[in-house]
Scaffold this active site. Sequence first.
Site, short mmCIF file in Angstrom:
data_model
loop_
_atom_site.label_atom_id
_atom_site.label_comp_id
_atom_site.label_asym_id
_atom_site.label_seq_id
_atom_site.Cartn_x
_atom_site.Cartn_y
_atom_site.Cartn_z
N CYS A 1 -27.71 2.20 25.56
CA CYS A 1 -28.10 3.60 25.81
C CYS A 1 -28.95 4.15 24.68
CB CYS A 1 -26.87 4.47 26.01
SG CYS A 1 -25.58 3.66 26.96
N SER A 60 -22.05 12.14 32.19
CA SER A 60 -23.48 12.20 32.49
C SER A 60 -23.71 11.45 33.80
CB SER A 60 -24.29 11.56 31.36
OG SER A 60 -23.88 10.23 31.14
N ILE A 99 -25.93 9.24 36.87
CA ILE A 99 -26.85 8.10 37.01
C ILE A 99 -28.24 8.69 37.23
CG2 ILE A 99 -27.49 6.20 38.55
CD1 ILE A 99 -24.43 5.77 38.96
N LYS A 128 -25.68 15.07 29.64
CA LYS A 128 -24.77 15.62 30.64
C LYS A 128 -25.51 16.31 31.79
CE LYS A 128 -21.17 16.80 32.61
NZ LYS A 128 -21.98 16.91 33.78
N HIS A 162 -29.25 10.95 32.13
CA HIS A 162 -29.18 9.87 31.15
C HIS A 162 -29.79 8.59 31.71
CE1 HIS A 162 -27.93 7.30 28.01
NE2 HIS A 162 -26.69 7.06 28.37
#
Lengths: 181, 390
Positions: free
Chosen positions: B83, B208, B210, B333, B337
């Site tokens: 990430c 968060s 998809i 959030k 993300h």
Amino acid sequence: MSTIIQKLREYLDKAEEEQIRQLDQLVATTGLPVYKDPKTGALVWVDVRELRLRFQLSVNKIAKFVEGLSQEKLYYTVCKRCGAKYFPPQADCPRCKSSDMEWREVSREGELLTWTVINVKPASFAHNKDYVVGIVKMPEGFNITAWVDADPSTLRPGMKLRLIVGRRPGENYVTYWFKPA
Amino acid sequence: MRRVAVVGVGISKFGYRPDVSLPELAWEAVKEALDDARLDGKDIEAYVVGNVGGWSSEPLPAVVVGEYCGLAPSSGIRVEAACASGSSAVRTAYHMVASGEADIVMAIGVEKMNESPTPTVVEFIGRAGNYFWEFENFGLTFPGYYALHATAYMNKYGATEADLCEIAVKNHYYGSLNPKAQFQKPITLEECLKSRYVAWPLKLYDSSPITDGSAAVILASEEVAKKITDTPVWIKAIGAANGTSNLSRRDDFTGLEAARLAAQRAYKKAGIDPSEPVKYLDVAEVHDCFTIAEIMAYEDLGLAKRGEGYKLAREKQTYIGGVIPVNLSGGLKAKGHPIGATGVAMIAELTRQLRQEVERGRQAPIKKGMALAHNVGGTGHYAFVTILSL
Ligand SMILES: [Zn+2]
């Protein structure tokens, strides 16, 4: 008695059955795997080449760990040169660069450090009911991550848990988990 | 090492984006960044793509993006730091410019997570720990890894699910003011508390989403930057560190050691007193993949003492006007993300914050001229802390 292998394949096939039928119908009728996304109206081409993955992981250097499982025992390694302990067991000690390891059986009781309940499951676990995963501190000094077979509302930090090695009910292959002691 | 400036930034609309392919999505950010810097693709000497993939069809995203955006034959690579892949792309681009190898380099982050159905995406991210020892036998999920931290944190410090939800409420509020954000609506504390559990004690609104999205930043050497723009934003420092892949190999689940180390390294290089970073910073973007992650970030960055991060949330001290405004973009959030794009988007957002050109209601007052990005890969597997300054 079917195991996880056959069970999971059947489960995944069943979950996708309707979607595959519709896709096949679409290609048969229109000649194209193309549809309008119902949420946005965007045109989407659905991949006609399915990719299935099943990896082949070497456990050759930790054969003793596998042998242990088959005898319902859990093993860790200790570096014979520097004394470093490893769980998950390592065949090599990066601390002193030795590969001379002793295999020892993990003790059967530990203390719960933290836990969660997996409510939304990955595709390959979706056939299971919600399961509890915990991290447990063992007297040897290392921690073990595994399922905890308990009502999650009864769990407390520091509570004693017993390590079990055996065939996981429902999936029927040998692994390890914890139960309240 | 030469000084390096951000001279152009771009961010695509984040969200569910079946209307574009992966390279088309990348182009949205690449074009915006090129326009922002008034440059053309041929001016870019090298480019670095942050992308995790697996869920999307292109295994070689750097070459596909390079071709579509007219960046080839410049040198391009893909980098991965889970990430935090976006931050690793920025860091690699930074090194190319700082070392003198190139004068103008673009970092691009792009992710198309919705090319696969949700259970497959859950599967892929769940596998992103230590595969055999955490996933194969125990089916951990990404929310699950953070939930292990939430349980430990709440048990140790007495934080509540409502404290966690305060983060979601704040970030949805600012997301509602950001036209690029995936979620455009504020939420209430009650809505968050009533949402279903995904990995107890974390709920849907703690998580968060998809996301499909892209971001791009153009970095330039001092000499070139001063020709391109009147408002260069300097990269003062990038601190990076890694943690163990297997969570069980860690001692503590109330914070992320890698993030603490990355912050220390960045603060040292930027000349920031680690005991009072808020004295130096106007605004921060932190890695709130889950609400607990933002609370741990406050502590790992030294914005709050250990065990007191949740109080910043409870007392609403990270809104504009508080101790330090955090995630005015909506954060992971609410902004969304898109794994590989997140770190690049943080740098793009903070550059625009420092230039004072973001939308009304979510512009931080810029008085000290410094901003911080905190981007975590996996569950503290990678951490990058980047300090930007005017
Ligand atoms: Zn050793």
